[in-house]
Design a protein around this motif. Sequence first.
Motif, mmCIF file in Angstrom:
data_model
loop_
_atom_site.group_PDB
_atom_site.id
_atom_site.type_symbol
_atom_site.label_atom_id
_atom_site.label_comp_id
_atom_site.label_asym_id
_atom_site.label_seq_id
_atom_site.Cartn_x
_atom_site.Cartn_y
_atom_site.Cartn_z
ATOM 1 N N VAL A 91 34.539 31.667 24.580
ATOM 2 C CA VAL A 91 35.201 32.710 25.368
ATOM 3 C C VAL A 91 36.444 32.085 26.001
ATOM 4 O O VAL A 91 36.330 31.172 26.822
ATOM 5 N N VAL A 92 37.598 32.568 25.594
ATOM 6 C CA VAL A 92 38.872 32.002 26.063
ATOM 7 C C VAL A 92 39.470 32.917 27.120
ATOM 8 O O VAL A 92 39.602 34.128 26.900
ATOM 9 N N VAL A 93 39.830 32.339 28.262
ATOM 10 C CA VAL A 93 40.430 33.149 29.319
ATOM 11 C C VAL A 93 41.738 32.530 29.785
ATOM 12 O O VAL A 93 41.792 31.381 30.209
ATOM 13 N N GLU A 94 42.801 33.299 29.655
ATOM 14 C CA GLU A 94 44.093 32.950 30.247
ATOM 15 C C GLU A 94 44.063 33.486 31.674
ATOM 16 O O GLU A 94 44.189 34.688 31.899
ATOM 17 N N ALA A 95 43.852 32.599 32.629
ATOM 18 C CA ALA A 95 43.534 33.028 33.996
ATOM 19 C C ALA A 95 44.616 33.888 34.628
ATOM 20 O O ALA A 95 44.340 34.757 35.453
ATOM 21 N N SER A 96 45.876 33.665 34.259
ATOM 22 C CA SER A 96 46.975 34.411 34.872
ATOM 23 C C SER A 96 47.280 35.716 34.158
ATOM 24 O O SER A 96 48.192 36.448 34.576
ATOM 25 N N LYS A 97 46.562 36.042 33.087
ATOM 26 C CA LYS A 97 46.880 37.225 32.287
ATOM 27 C C LYS A 97 46.811 38.493 33.128
ATOM 28 O O LYS A 97 45.797 38.780 33.764
ATOM 29 N N GLY A 98 47.918 39.250 33.148
ATOM 30 C CA GLY A 98 47.983 40.476 33.936
ATOM 31 C C GLY A 98 48.599 40.297 35.311
ATOM 32 O O GLY A 98 48.914 41.278 35.988
ATOM 33 N N PHE A 99 48.770 39.041 35.737
ATOM 34 C CA PHE A 99 49.358 38.778 37.056
ATOM 35 C C PHE A 99 50.875 38.990 36.982
ATOM 36 O O PHE A 99 51.506 38.651 35.980
ATOM 37 N N GLU A 100 51.449 39.546 38.027
ATOM 38 C CA GLU A 100 52.896 39.790 38.048
ATOM 39 C C GLU A 100 53.626 38.453 38.198
ATOM 40 O O GLU A 100 53.588 37.833 39.257
ATOM 41 N N ASP A 113 47.541 26.996 22.079
ATOM 42 C CA ASP A 113 47.443 27.778 20.839
ATOM 43 C C ASP A 113 47.126 26.900 19.632
ATOM 44 O O ASP A 113 46.237 27.214 18.836
ATOM 45 N N LYS A 114 47.849 25.781 19.493
ATOM 46 C CA LYS A 114 47.627 24.934 18.317
ATOM 47 C C LYS A 114 46.267 24.251 18.373
ATOM 48 O O LYS A 114 45.649 23.991 17.330
ATOM 49 N N SER A 115 45.766 23.980 19.580
ATOM 50 C CA SER A 115 44.444 23.362 19.703
ATOM 51 C C SER A 115 43.334 24.344 19.320
ATOM 52 O O SER A 115 42.382 23.987 18.626
ATOM 53 N N GLY A 123 53.020 29.634 30.226
ATOM 54 C CA GLY A 123 53.789 28.509 29.723
ATOM 55 C C GLY A 123 53.385 27.157 30.275
ATOM 56 O O GLY A 123 54.023 26.151 29.970
ATOM 57 N N MET A 124 52.320 27.112 31.057
ATOM 58 C CA MET A 124 51.909 25.854 31.679
ATOM 59 C C MET A 124 51.359 24.856 30.659
ATOM 60 O O MET A 124 51.655 23.668 30.714
ATOM 61 N N GLU A 125 50.542 25.346 29.731
ATOM 62 C CA GLU A 125 49.871 24.478 28.773
ATOM 63 C C GLU A 125 50.380 24.798 27.360
ATOM 64 O O GLU A 125 49.844 25.680 26.699
ATOM 65 N N SER A 126 51.382 24.059 26.923
ATOM 66 C CA SER A 126 52.020 24.359 25.639
ATOM 67 C C SER A 126 51.127 24.054 24.445
ATOM 68 O O SER A 126 51.388 24.513 23.334
#
Length: 309
Positions: free
Chosen positions: A118-127, A106-108, A100-103
């Motif tokens: 190559v798109v990476v959500e750096a926090s993906k999978g983090f608790e 998705d639209k960009s 939720g940091m960068e709202s």
Amino acid sequence: MYKRIISILMLMCSLVTFSACGNASVNSNNKVADKKESHGKIQVVVSFNAMREFAEAVGKDKVEVKTVIPNGVEPHEYEPKAKDLEDLNKAKVFVYNGLGMESWVDKSLKVINNKQLVVVEASKGFESIKNTDEGEIKEHGQNDPHAWVSLKGAEFEAKNIKEALVKADPSNKDYYEKNYKDFSTQLNSLYNDYKKKFDTVTNKNFVTGHAAFAYLCRDFGLKQNSVEDVFAEGEPTTKKMEELINYCKQNKIKTIFVEDMVSPKVSDTLAKEVGAKVQKIYTIESKEDNKDYIQSMKSNLELIYNSLK
């Protein structure tokens, strides 16, 4: 709310304009710009400074990194410009924090014309740590986004970034693996040093300008109380201020920490009320005092530790 609607409408207009121009350019040239053309370096776009720190720690001289959100600008409310979208259209890798940091992400991504990205959500999978305030949840979502303000979070996010770089540039896999391992070793060394220190103190409570340190607290068994909420919005009510004053007195708080981009006025007032000093602490959303990630976190941990002794 009215200003936010206007901002969104303006962004949508710029996105449509950029998309049309971008497609025209690609069609007229009959090709997409080489994503690896700048001195042989992988072109990486990141959302804000902490992501830049991690991307450069892993990619080093194999990457050229551009940051969307300028230093000194609050990331929670940023809206990208046409130049940001142009950079995304030319990049090979895009790194953002997520949670939720960068709202605007998705639209960009929907309007750029870059199928190789190559798109990476750096926090993906983090608790993640969940927000509890209903207003915050409605406005920003379920999660506290500040995973990078944690040595364990930084290690996790750097690993995801490393894997993205390997995917984008497999010929340099060993290079990225080594750099990630070196960075991970630094993070774990710092964690182990301060885990021992924090285990020796009985007082675990500290006060910050806004609630950005929950993940750091989870790392070391600490507890933050804050003048402003997770998203640094709004000054505290009279009731909240009274509660903070009582909290500081009961827990013998000697230091009120304040972060960049958070108004120090209330923190200064609180410090005077309870006889505490005010000290700067880093969220690393922007680059400050010419410190890198390790230096900023070491400073944070040392200041917090000294305030608890």
